[in-house]
Design an enzyme around this catalytic site. Structure first.
Site, PDB file in Angstrom:
ATOM      1  N   ASP A  91      43.226  15.620  24.315  1.00 11.49           N
ATOM      2  CA  ASP A  91      44.250  15.407  23.289  1.00 11.49           C
ATOM      3  C   ASP A  91      45.592  15.313  24.012  1.00 11.49           C
ATOM      4  OD1 ASP A  91      45.683  15.127  21.025  1.00 11.49           O
ATOM      5  OD2 ASP A  91      45.158  17.059  20.144  1.00 11.49           O
ATOM      6  N   ALA A  92      45.854  14.126  24.552  1.00 12.29           N
ATOM      7  CA  ALA A  92      47.002  13.909  25.425  1.00 12.29           C
ATOM      8  C   ALA A  92      48.057  13.000  24.812  1.00 12.29           C
ATOM      9  CB  ALA A  92      46.533  13.306  26.750  1.00 12.29           C
ATOM     10  N   LYS A  93      47.645  12.218  23.811  1.00  6.54           N
ATOM     11  CA  LYS A  93      48.554  11.304  23.091  1.00  6.54           C
ATOM     12  C   LYS A  93      49.388  10.462  24.054  1.00  6.54           C
ATOM     13  CE  LYS A  93      48.698  14.377  19.093  1.00  6.54           C
ATOM     14  NZ  LYS A  93      47.953  15.525  19.672  1.00  6.54           N
ATOM     15  N   ARG A  94      48.706   9.864  25.017  1.00 10.20           N
ATOM     16  CA  ARG A  94      49.375   9.007  25.978  1.00 10.20           C
ATOM     17  C   ARG A  94      49.575   7.606  25.393  1.00 10.20           C
ATOM     18  NH1 ARG A  94      49.749  13.620  27.988  1.00 10.20           N
ATOM     19  NH2 ARG A  94      49.584  14.040  30.203  1.00 10.20           N
TER      20      ARG A  94
END
Length: 272
Positions: A91-94
């Site tokens: 869950d890095a939302k890159r």
């Protein structure tokens, strides 16, 4: 992990629960703080207690990045400890332009060996495509999220066609990746909209955060969000991993995960 393997795992375990590993040093039981690596020790015990009742784990990278190199070490050890047949979500939302996204993809898919990563679509196709080049790896694209600020942009309507921004994102992104490599984030607090959201992407998997502490309705999400291959990974973090702040935290997490999983079993048999 490919789509068939994921669906087979859901059928085998009779659950579509994803456990969020949002491990916060300020919230874990105090007795763990004397451990050499308190974050990993907490995660290890949570995984031992819950792995039979879930099909995915989702570490939120912010909780690890905030700890610097030690946090990355804890994350790596956690990933190595998770059973190999369980789906993993970074869950890095890159999301950035081409070369940068390519390097983010290598970091999470090759170095850390996650099965999937959450990606922000705001910069468009060229910021997402590099993540879609990896075999049996998944992009989980932010669509209609569960936070209060989601309305600031996601609900803006186009004057040209009347579609809301999140609807445009979901429709356009389906030309970038197949149902075998592209999922969408749809918040459980949007349960009243999930039937119409499912119509936008009938075959894709949804990652659904927001049940448990955030109050999302699991039955509504399941009834209106499920497709022929389940199509749902429903995440719960705080309600499971922080079910107790005492030495029985792992047993408490197990009880909570088992309770959610048993409810999911009912919906799988009812709606699938």
């Amino acid at each position: 992990m490919n789509r068939k393997q994921l669906f087979d795992l859901i059928k085998q375990k009779q659950t579509y629960l994803c456990v969020g590993l949002d491990t916060d040093l300020d919230k874990i039981p105090k007795h763990l703080l004397s451990e050499k690596d308190p974050v990993f020790e907490f995660n290890k015990q949570i995984i031992d207690a819950t792995h039979q009742h879930c099909v995915a784990y989702k570490p939120n990278l912010a909780f690890y990045e905030a700890l610097g190199p030690k946090g990355w070490e804890s994350l790596q050890k956690t990933l190595e400890y998770i059973p190999k047949d369980i789906f993993t979500i970074a869950d890095a939302k890159r999301g950035d332009i081409g070369n940068t996204s390519s390097l983010y993809a290598k970091a999470f898919f090759e170095q850390l060996n996650f099965d999937s990563i959450t990606v922000a679509p705001y910069m468009g196709e060229d910021s997402v495509k590099p993540f879609l080049k990896f075999k049996d790896k998944w992009v989980i694209l932010l669509a209609h999220t569960s936070n209060i600020g989601a309305a600031d942009f996601q609900l803006i309507e186009s004057k040209a066609n009347g579609r809301r921004l999140y609807e445009e994102v979901m429709l356009r992104a389906q030309s970038w990746g197949s149902t075998d490599q592209l999922m969408f984030v749809v918040g459980a607090t949007q349960a009243d909209k999930i039937e119409s959201i499912r119509k936008l992407a009938p075959e894709h998997f949804f990652l659904v955060p927001g049940i448990g502490a955030q109050g999302g309705d699991l039955e509504l999400v399941s009834k209106f969000g499920m497709n022929e291959q389940c199509g749902l990974l429903v995440n719960s973090a705080r309600a499971i991993i922080y079910a107790s702040a005492e030495k029985d935290f792992a047993q408490a997490a197990k009880r909570e995960a088992e309770k959610v999983s048993e409810e999911m079993k009912i919906y799988l048999n009812k709606y699938l």
